[in-house]
Design an enzyme around this catalytic site. Structure first.
Site, PDB file in Angstrom:
ATOM      1  N   HIS A   1      46.009  43.278  29.376  1.00  0.00           N
ATOM      2  CA  HIS A   1      45.530  41.991  29.888  1.00  0.00           C
ATOM      3  C   HIS A   1      44.873  41.145  28.802  1.00  0.00           C
ATOM      4  O   HIS A   1      44.464  40.029  29.060  1.00  0.00           O
ATOM      5  CB  HIS A   1      44.562  42.245  31.043  1.00  0.00           C
ATOM      6  CG  HIS A   1      44.256  41.016  31.824  1.00  0.00           C
ATOM      7  ND1 HIS A   1      45.235  40.225  32.383  1.00  0.00           N
ATOM      8  CD2 HIS A   1      43.078  40.408  32.131  1.00  0.00           C
ATOM      9  CE1 HIS A   1      44.677  39.196  32.999  1.00  0.00           C
ATOM     10  NE2 HIS A   1      43.381  39.281  32.865  1.00  0.00           N
TER      11      HIS A   1
ATOM     12  N   SER B   1      44.000  34.384  32.243  1.00  0.00           N
ATOM     13  CA  SER B   1      43.711  35.154  33.439  1.00  0.00           C
ATOM     14  C   SER B   1      43.385  34.200  34.599  1.00  0.00           C
ATOM     15  O   SER B   1      44.206  33.345  34.912  1.00  0.00           O
ATOM     16  CB  SER B   1      42.577  36.142  33.157  1.00  0.00           C
ATOM     17  OG  SER B   1      42.505  37.095  34.191  1.00  0.00           O
ATOM     18  N   GLN B   2      42.203  34.280  35.218  1.00  0.00           N
ATOM     19  CA  GLN B   2      41.872  33.316  36.264  1.00  0.00           C
ATOM     20  C   GLN B   2      41.989  31.894  35.722  1.00  0.00           C
ATOM     21  O   GLN B   2      42.462  30.986  36.405  1.00  0.00           O
ATOM     22  CB  GLN B   2      40.452  33.570  36.770  1.00  0.00           C
ATOM     23  CG  GLN B   2      39.975  32.580  37.813  1.00  0.00           C
ATOM     24  CD  GLN B   2      38.521  32.844  38.215  1.00  0.00           C
ATOM     25  OE1 GLN B   2      38.257  33.539  39.180  1.00  0.00           O
ATOM     26  NE2 GLN B   2      37.577  32.331  37.456  1.00  0.00           N
TER      27      GLN B   2
ATOM     28  N   ASP C   1      50.220  44.958  31.154  1.00  0.00           N
ATOM     29  CA  ASP C   1      49.068  44.370  31.832  1.00  0.00           C
ATOM     30  C   ASP C   1      49.015  44.850  33.276  1.00  0.00           C
ATOM     31  O   ASP C   1      49.844  44.463  34.092  1.00  0.00           O
ATOM     32  CB  ASP C   1      49.205  42.845  31.774  1.00  0.00           C
ATOM     33  CG  ASP C   1      47.984  42.121  32.323  1.00  0.00           C
ATOM     34  OD1 ASP C   1      47.119  42.769  32.933  1.00  0.00           O
ATOM     35  OD2 ASP C   1      47.896  40.897  32.132  1.00  0.00           O
TER      36      ASP C   1
ATOM     37  N   TYR D   1      37.940  35.552  35.263  1.00  0.00           N
ATOM     38  CA  TYR D   1      37.206  36.067  36.412  1.00  0.00           C
ATOM     39  C   TYR D   1      35.847  36.661  36.043  1.00  0.00           C
ATOM     40  O   TYR D   1      35.743  37.472  35.141  1.00  0.00           O
ATOM     41  CB  TYR D   1      38.045  37.147  37.094  1.00  0.00           C
ATOM     42  CG  TYR D   1      37.540  37.533  38.454  1.00  0.00           C
ATOM     43  CD1 TYR D   1      37.768  36.699  39.539  1.00  0.00           C
ATOM     44  CD2 TYR D   1      36.834  38.710  38.651  1.00  0.00           C
ATOM     45  CE1 TYR D   1      37.311  37.046  40.806  1.00  0.00           C
ATOM     46  CE2 TYR D   1      36.375  39.060  39.911  1.00  0.00           C
ATOM     47  CZ  TYR D   1      36.611  38.216  40.990  1.00  0.00           C
ATOM     48  OH  TYR D   1      36.139  38.565  42.228  1.00  0.00           O
TER      49      TYR D   1
END
Lengths: 320, 320, 320, 320, 320, 320
Positions: free
Chosen positions: C302, C186-187, C273, C92
């Site tokens: 994360h 992540s994204q 996370d 992101y």
């Protein structure tokens, strides 16, 4: 920080889930014996007589882990009698500071022997004792120093210092060796528990406020506050060290050691303490078989209310 | 962080106010000689061949300060030719990590020799090298470790490692010892400057991004950001150590050492960098007498823009 | 951040409570078909040959949602063979950055096709692809862009891009279209799951680290961390949009899409996370019917530990 | 935030160092003409008569940049007379909200025309107007949307909306087109200055509290606070865009536009305002040639003291 | 917090720009006379004899401003001699706490008289004294209580208490009234300066560490830290009170009062102190005409290094 | 702040665990009678006619607790009819501000009587009413002022003011005393509940948004946010006051008082509200026996969405 840990009713019966290492007693006996083998007698040098007036102050040092010389203060009221004596330990990041920081007990009639904290003493009070021993990769702070094995771990050395401080104090002129207490808050509280456990009947009273170093396995998963978080942040990256680190921590867990305490014990806990979460304090308290009391402060965090100072003085008068 | 340091026009002519210790060259010569006297040859073990495919990777170690064995990675593209080689250093808190973190240079045709950071490597990447030497009272982190004298200071050991890493790399099979560069960002940049200064003509190119360890005396009064602030926070309490600490820092100030650099140098600075304030970077840059360039990023903080990676590759192609 | 989500034992059996929209497959088929109808062939331009040495790099673009041209990088090791290829997606706020950021896979023998992220790429790495499509009132960031209906939502476009990136990569010269992996963190992990789901057997391996975009309905109530919190903060004020927004999110929930994955899948999760809470990662993992593995990092947040990079390389060697 | 900007004496004579683009007037004329060419008449729909009692409220929309329909509220006291009218603009992140937020002016006898903010309205109040136009890579928020050229920049569109809102209001039934004021705080203040500048004598009074969008080149170097910092953080990474972005900002700099204002102007500034630093507010104020006043609040930050509301009402009574 | 105030060379000659109110002496004489007119004799009750051992402790109270009874502790070493006595004042937010907090001076041979702080004592230590007097609108904390006029201001009352505490102590049995010192840090330091100024030759020694309540007009514009910021945040909204508040503050500015001090004075300052900025401390120090010393700690913030405790003891031995 | 309190299903049936003090009704009757005995009639002075145009505004004051004069605003639309009237209360830290802050209800046809908040009004809006009464040691803010007994507690005075404000409003010319509503948010919501409870049928409608002052005993253990945390932080140190403070809080707990409400009530709650946690709002709501409604905002914190303003206007039209 609101109440974030177990409800108070569950705290009262909470038991640590960490299994004690087999032969923990033998392992610690080896540690202390190894240190004693390298030991030199304590040395006391009169300090700052012009400063503290009638109070008697010595700059002391004794042999701790690895035979390293550990600094200390020895303070007494102006009397030559053998005195009941309190060995005190300092909180995380601090060192022995100055005698001025330790005059309460001498004012009230006790001798006090203040152990410096090896390799600490640059964060909020000053220390003067160097750490030795292996220093592998670490997260800043001492929580992960040598954590790859119990023999190299920083807190093995520091708890050894704490136990030997009791022996050193007992050997000092003017100390009534049958009336020794250990005392401290936070890290100092964890060390007091450890010293009381490792020295058994040589310690008559144990005061441990909001103790650190208890129930590590749980602590590092339920708080994001330093210093426990130094460990979790280290293991976030050093993932291959996780099993070894968890095993190391079992060896210096004051909650496991606490089963061995025979001293009359007074502890305190803040139900809003996120530094040393309440359940980890109860984990130690609930293991103690000796006479014990726990001061519960429902709205306090990691700072013990000052009123507890008088409670501790009264407890000393009654039990030491 | 807005522009908080000197205006850009003043930065261009700013000179450090710190006086160089007399005989700094001799002092450093003694350090390196003492380390060399305890030195063993580098050792290289093939690593993870199944993982990195055609890339060739060795798990390396060499002798640094005190003769301590320092870990390293040695990576090469799949060729047997003698290659121009970049010795790289890591930023504060990190260690050598994994080979996967260092494949850019080998992809582009260079060998790379990555020095681990003693006693670091638990904060954001992993390390495997232990620190040795005296460890007095300290503020968490390594900035104040042994700061009471230049001989015991942590960065004296680490800069010694950095210089000896160049010697170790030069001795490795497949390294073209006439074409060695040093490189790093932040702490790695400060070490690159120090290694280039201490190794003189043995280093042909020096890359130092937003370098740390420069102009300490100013740095610790103009930024509240770690890691420089570890020092000021330590001296806030350890006030009697202030003169000694300031003297120690003069011995490892990369801005003072920079006068000795003969390598073609490329540096970078972020005008919004509060970790390594712009004036401290200019303090080093403005001392360098060799061919040099400075990439100025007006809106960047301590993170060098990634576009600069291509600039550095082009600079290597042109000058190494 | 301590353990704040479900206990690990419950994570292992946790299933999302969100109901899948009826005809989700048909709805997505319409999305992809509509985009393909506006599609132009990918275009590749050689890039920076002087910079990356032997590595081969192309500046690429292909048609994504709305026929918008999406930028990409295509990198290969110096060989003409058809290669197994990894399509990668970015986290992101970031864009495709520079080729220098993506050399690990080519070093290890794979081709890599890096998709830029439309309308992102100004926060921590650079992007060059514009977003199009309706842009109603929004909370800063892209999480609420067009959230009033699934057809206008930003992530519908981005997941369409992700699926079409697989098609574009498969059509490129030198790509072995039978050996395509998708990968990201992540994204990027959420997009990898979505692309693997939407492209079915065209994807042979799927790597998704700490994936975002999973189990939205739960995520937006259990974390206050961005980017999920962009949605809850938007709905704090745009209360009349709540039902529509929740319905939109069901259409792009990678946990629901994950049921369709046939690729051999490797995921990772950090139990600390708070950005992508563990239960939301398990929500996706527990839906997958294909061969799968999950790397669980108990003390990580994360940021996936770097050791996992080698695990992923080994997994590629074994399965792609 | 203490006083961090220029001393008050220097503020009074501070002039922006930014050079105005050549032909700025022509450039803006082109923007407005292009928008007008795509324009449709405003539309007013009665709103919520049961809710606001005697107050008269219309849900309005008009054509802004690109011909996009922009939402607005039109509120009047219960009278049929032609009224002096205030066109108001909203602060960053907010939209037109509800009529309930805008009743002060109608209570005091004025009509008010509240412009919605395209693409905003999800952060602290609600909006309903979509943005259109190119949306390249961006830092979250609208500050960097389309910043690569003045023609594509978000604020070019928004300032066009602001100027056309004056034209739309003037055409509405019941508005006395000879008595129009513009008003707003922060972003709304910057838009009020821009609208007053672009519409010249069509605006009789201008109220701009702690205006944003002034003296961009300085602002982005002296504050780390959002929203200005969105730009510096974007340019920290998108370094190749710096020259283009700085040129874009010159075209929408309300301090440069302010030279064109002919309306009687009342501004305010907080000397502790780090969001819109005092010097950037003075930069605009010091350019204005029309009758003007500045309310200086020495201890206020970005929040104008509420007492200033009455000052503005009195100023309207006197000058509109 | 780095060095943020004037350079050290300018600090040494800095003089406050605040004009002293005409007849400040007469105004204060009226305040003290009014309080004395309502005064009752001090009352001492033996306290906790079982707790503090040989130390002698009394729970005391005396009459302060408005005749309000103010609590105090009176501690003495176990002797009947008339003793030199230190009147001490507490830092912001705290009260007299417990006798345990005040044993250093009695240990070193002095009597100590600890004044409680009216209406404080709930933040970090406990108090037991109520405030009286007008309490208009205020920002939380006591900094703005009654600030609309000097007669109603909280600190007028508290400084009156501080002066009368000296008179009360002097009247107590066992106090050598010719050897009285005043002492405190932060707020306690400001009160010590005020008491020394208001009581003139009745005070022989004055210790003021990092004193608060000095050079208010400058302080509230150069720091954003509490407690000074309570005032600026209040005046951010209560703008019409600004002139009155500034006039009030002149009456209780310890830097202006300091001109009247005749006691031998020892002060301390931290050059990184953002709570009581260095220039405001120098503002007081530079006004003092009596024999004086200043301990300058270049890297300290608002916490005086503990080593200074011994310096103060030595200073007492030499001068009291 | 994610969902941190009880699950929504449990909220719906949650009942406070706090026992109501015996004779609470009698105790409050005594409070109101004592205040009425010292009461003077309200006084109204026309205010700022030149500013607010047709709106009619009076600067009002009435007698509250202790007979203290409490300021208020009285606003009406331009009509002479007897009007339904809303008595409003202000949130924590604020005062009555200016009439400009309160024009929504007069615009919509209601009279409004705005009570100032004694001793507040310096944090975000201005007040002008002084507090009187005992002020022992306190934590900054008013939450702990006089907390040692219910008779001396600040909120006893403020709730008394709130009840007497209803009586004062009912006696004012132009108020239809049979159609009175009370209204407020946060602290204002807690006061509205209290006033509705204490005044019974004299209040026809009650609006309480995210009310504060409800279910204190639970609130101070489940949130770390101010203002509730002022109490827990105070009791962290003033531990001996804990039982007395808990007893005091029972007397002013709006959740306990709510049982007495007969007005038609509309409340609101944000499920992400950490200032006034959802369960404490439900604690009040679930005690109300009168006709009632609750607006539940699942993603909102302590800020009620502005759309709720129109809901409240509609509720007033229907029920007042």
């Amino acid at each position: 920080m609101p109440w974030f840990d177990l409800p108070e009713a569950e705290l009262k019966t909470y038991r640590t889930a960490t299994a004690e290492p087999a032969d923990l007693d033998a392992w610690w006996r080896d540690r202390l014996d190894a240190a004693r083998a390298l030991s030199q007698p304590p040395m006391l040098t009169p300090y700052g007589e012009d400063v503290y007036g009638p109070l008697r102050v010595w700059d002391a040092e004794f042999s701790g882990a690895n035979g390293d010389r550990v600094k200390a203060w020895y303070l007494r009221p102006p009397t030559d009698a053998d005195l009941p004596t309190v060995v005190t330990y300092i909180g995380y990041g601090g060192g022995r500071g100055l005698p001025a920081d330790h005059v309460l007990l001498p004012s009230a009639g006790y001798a006090v022997f203040v152990m410096d904290t090896r390799g600490q003493g640059g964060r909020w009070s000053t220390g003067q004792t160097a750490d030795s021993g292996p220093a592998g990769p670490e997260f800043p702070g001492v929580m992960t120093r040598g954590i790859a094995s119990p023999e190299t771990y920083y807190y093995t050395r520091l708890m050894t210092d704490a136990a030997l401080a009791v022996e050193a104090a007992a050997s000092v002129d003017g100390v009534d060796a049958t009336r020794i207490a250990v005392s401290g808050g936070s890290q100092g509280g964890g060390l007091a528990l450890a010293a009381a456990a490792l020295k058994g009947d040589a310690v008559k009273v144990c005061h441990a406020d909001v103790p650190f170093l208890c129930d590590f396995h749980r602590a590092i998963t339920i708080t994001a506050a330093d210093p426990y978080a130094e460990i979790s942040q280290f293991l976030a990256h050093q993932t291959t060290l996780i099993p070894a680190a968890l095993d190391t921590l079992r060896h210096v867990d004051a909650a496991l050691l606490a089963r061995r305490i025979t001293a009359t014990t007074l502890m305190s806990v803040g139900l809003m303490d996120e530094v040393c979460p309440p359940s980890t304090v109860y984990a130690a308290y609930n293991e103690i078989q000796a006479p014990k009391d726990l001061a519960v402060f429902p709205f306090s965090g990691h700072q013990t209310p000052r009123t507890h100072d008088e409670t501790k003085l009264r407890h000393l008068h009654a039990h030491l």
